[in-house]
Design an enzyme around this catalytic site. Structure first.
Site, PDB file in Angstrom:
ATOM      1  N   LYS A  18       0.844  -1.202   0.000  1.00  0.00           N
ATOM      2  CA  LYS A  18       0.000   0.000   0.000  1.00  0.00           C
ATOM      3  C   LYS A  18       0.866   1.233   0.000  1.00  0.00           C
ATOM      4  CE  LYS A  18       0.825   1.191   4.512  1.00  0.00           C
ATOM      5  NZ  LYS A  18       1.524   2.427   4.956  1.00  0.00           N
ATOM      6  N   ASP A 144      -2.812  -1.117  10.523  1.00  0.00           N
ATOM      7  CA  ASP A 144      -2.940  -1.178   9.067  1.00  0.00           C
ATOM      8  C   ASP A 144      -3.552  -2.483   8.571  1.00  0.00           C
ATOM      9  OD1 ASP A 144      -1.722   1.268   9.028  1.00  0.00           O
ATOM     10  OD2 ASP A 144       0.150   0.593   8.111  1.00  0.00           O
TER      11      ASP A 144
END
Length: 289
Positions: A18, A144
């Site tokens: 990401k 996350d």
């Protein structure tokens, strides 16, 4: 362990990286954690996870390990053990990780590995716990992890766990790993860190006026390698920092432009191109089963 691991009962699963397209700290909570705002952008590039069910209930890590990380502290192993306990499952798993995401770069490698293990073992063990329960388990492993479980690029707040899916235009990114790993705790303790930024609005982000990362100033002052990468990337576009790591990137609207920019960078840099995606490659792999 490579792609041949899909033989002998092994299955192969993607663990995408990401980017944080911006990252602000808007305050501090009573528990000592910081309130954040960010946009997570999932990529088409990342690690590969190999899994095989076991009948003896053991969770066994195979292959290369990250230096200094014991198996019990490995996020992929912890994810499997947490899922086993939460589901009262008697099955076990063999786990091997083919690493491509550099540690400490802010690309989310460990969190994504954990999310892939949660989602894939939920499928392989026949648990059917559902996305919400898996995301809640993931939050116990790291802030996350839930975005990787849910598998969609998202606007995030809180410690990063309050997620709202966001539609992002196609984009390609030149990524650079400076090879610097600074502990997140050390960055949060820096006196140079801005901890009270005004909250961003989604409309401002969509208009392209919100691109800042609270940790950029800290890392560029602290790490000459990061400052040097920013100087090189400034020749091809607007350099930005992802997450609380040292990874840097420049965004392009077209693949050819990104590839051309990559070709202009010095060969000594560890640099490559990845595409942003709307839906996680992990979800695509699960849908094909």
């Amino acid at each position: 362990m490579g792609r041949s691991a899909v033989n002998g009962g092994w299955s192969e699963w993607p663990a995408p990286a990401k980017l944080n397209l911006f990252l602000r700290i808007t305050g501090r909570r009573n528990d000592g954690y910081h309130e954040l705002q960010t946009v997570f952008r999932l990529l088409d590039w990342g690690d590969r996870i190999f899994l095989r069910s076991r009948d003896d209930g053991r969770v066994v890590r195979h292959g290369d390990r990250l230096p200094g990380v014991e198996d019990a502290a490995d996020l992929a192993v912890r994810a499997a053990s947490l899922l086993k306990d939460a589901a009262n499952c008697t099955q076990g798993a063999d786990i091997s990780v083919e690493k491509h995401i550099p540690a400490g770069g802010g690309f989310g490698g460990g969190s994504s590995d954990a999310a892939t293990v949660l989602c894939a073992l939920d499928r392989l063990w026949g648990l059917d716990m559902g996305e919400d329960r898996l995301a809640a388990l993931g939050l116990q492993l790291g802030a996350d992890v839930p975005v990787f479980v849910r598998g969609r690029s998202a606007w995030a707040e809180g410690v990063g766990e309050r997620l709202e899916s966001i539609a992002l235009p196609p984009a390609w990114y030149v990524l650079v790993d400076p090879g610097i790993h600074v502990p997140t705790a050390a960055l949060f303790q820096s006196p140079d860190l801005t901890r009270d930024s005004p909250p961003a609005k989604m409309a401002d982000f969509a208009a392209g006026t919100v691109l800042d990362n609270a940790f950029e100033t800290v890392l560029r002052r602290r790490e000459p390698a990061v400052e040097a990468v920013f100087a090189e990337l400034a020749r091809i576009g607007l350099p930005r920092l992802t997450g609380t790591g040292s990874g840097c990137f420049v965004e392009f609207a077209q693949r050819d432009a990104a590839q051309d920019a990559l070709a202009r960078l010095p060969r000594r840099l560890r640099a490559w191109v990845a595409a942003g995606v709307s839906d996680s490659p992990l979800h695509g792999a699960m849908a094909r089963l």
